[in-house]
Motif scaffolding. Structure first.
Motif, short mmCIF file in Angstrom:
data_model
loop_
_atom_site.label_atom_id
_atom_site.label_comp_id
_atom_site.label_asym_id
_atom_site.label_seq_id
_atom_site.Cartn_x
_atom_site.Cartn_y
_atom_site.Cartn_z
N ASP A 15 1.09 -1.16 -0.08
CA ASP A 15 -0.01 0.21 0.07
C ASP A 15 0.84 1.25 0.16
N GLN A 16 0.75 2.16 -0.96
CA GLN A 16 1.35 3.48 -0.87
C GLN A 16 2.85 3.26 -1.49
N MET B 48 5.44 3.56 -4.03
CA MET B 48 5.38 4.67 -5.20
C MET B 48 4.11 5.20 -5.57
N GLY B 49 3.62 5.69 -4.36
CA GLY B 49 2.14 6.46 -4.56
C GLY B 49 1.03 5.70 -4.89
N GLN B 50 1.12 4.34 -4.79
CA GLN B 50 -0.02 3.80 -5.76
C GLN B 50 -0.58 2.97 -4.56
N ALA B 51 -2.10 2.89 -4.45
CA ALA B 51 -2.84 2.02 -3.69
C ALA B 51 -2.43 0.59 -3.92
N TRP C 61 -4.60 -1.91 -3.98
CA TRP C 61 -5.16 -2.51 -4.95
C TRP C 61 -4.85 -2.51 -6.43
N ARG C 62 -4.20 -1.24 -6.67
CA ARG C 62 -3.78 -1.02 -7.95
C ARG C 62 -2.53 -1.89 -8.22
N TRP C 63 -1.69 -2.04 -7.24
CA TRP C 63 -0.66 -3.01 -7.27
C TRP C 63 -0.95 -4.51 -7.59
N TYR D 170 -1.99 -4.54 -11.15
CA TYR D 170 -0.84 -4.55 -12.11
C TYR D 170 0.19 -5.69 -12.16
#
Length: 238
Positions: free
Chosen positions: A19-20, A22-25, A27-29, A32
């Motif tokens: 979580d967070q 590279m500034g990404q949540a 769930w986005r990872w 990805y």
């Protein structure tokens, strides 16, 4: 079934520790990493998986190719005289598949079965009702799917019907257990039973391939058509 199990384990690790980043949540990872891994494996599979034993790109010996082809021929029912005439007359695989009543019947059966199996889409949600944290919930999703994968041995037994019917009946018993109690241990045990029904659908598609008579083009169209129609069951189940 392995994808359900290891997907849950991977999701647990990503959601718990990225979580967070590279500034990404987190769930986005999850999207990805799992998405890119899926694309990578699909591209590699294009060059590794052969269409037929004879096109194995050298990783099977001549004897292994002959044995694999013999097993394929032995496992598939023979064509009727009418079907052989259609094949020799140049009738396309599409026409052969869509004019065979067995293909439509198997497609209907597969769609009905997929309504029953749509619970797999909500496996993490079902595990979440046990009351644990999201990370533990995802970890709890894996064992039932691994257990289901371990009991699928239809090929070794050389039998299809029992390996389809019995897992479905076990799955029904699991649903009844989940409905009948709020006891945490019993409800988690019910997940081990319900996932058994997924073994049935895997064996069902092997049965479909066995049931479509000789013509690789007809069999390919039939499998694609039946798989597409079966997806309607998932839509109805969701």
């Amino acid at each position: 079934m392995f994808s359900y199990a290891f997907g849950s384990l991977l999701a647990s690790a990503i959601l718990d520790g990225m979580d967070q980043v590279m500034g990404q949540a987190a769930w986005r990872w999850l999207f990805y990493l799992e998405g890119s891994l899926t694309v990578f494996v699909a591209i590699v599979a294009m060059f590794i998986l052969p269409d037929f034993p004879a096109t194995s790109s050298g990783w099977l010996t001549a004897e292994e190719q002959a044995l694999a082809q013999f097993r394929i021929d032995e496992d598939v029912v023979r064509s009727s005289e009418e079907e052989m005439e259609d094949f020799e007359g140049g009738k396309s695989g599409l026409k052969q598949a869509l004019t065979d009543w067995k293909v439509w019947w198997l497609a209907l059966e597969s769609a009905i079965m997929d309504v029953f199996l749509s619970f797999g889409l909500f496996s993490p949600t079902l595990s979440a009702t046990l009351g644990y944290s999201p990370t533990v919930t995802l970890l709890l999703c894996a064992p039932p799917w691994l257990f289901a994968a371990g009991v699928a041995h239809s090929d070794q037994a050389g039998e299809r019907f029992g390996h389809i019917a019995i897992p479905l009946l076990v799955g029904i018993a699991g649903f009844l257990m989940a409905m009948a109690t709020m006891n945490t241990a019993v409800r988690y045990l019910s997940l081990f039973l319900t996932t058994q029904s997924f073994a049935a659908t895997i064996i069902f598609f092997a049965w479909v391939s066995n049931s479509i008579t000789h013509s690789s083009s007809k069999r390919a169209v039939a499998l694609a058509f039946i798989n597409a129609i079966s997806s309607l069951g998932r839509i109805a189940g969701s």
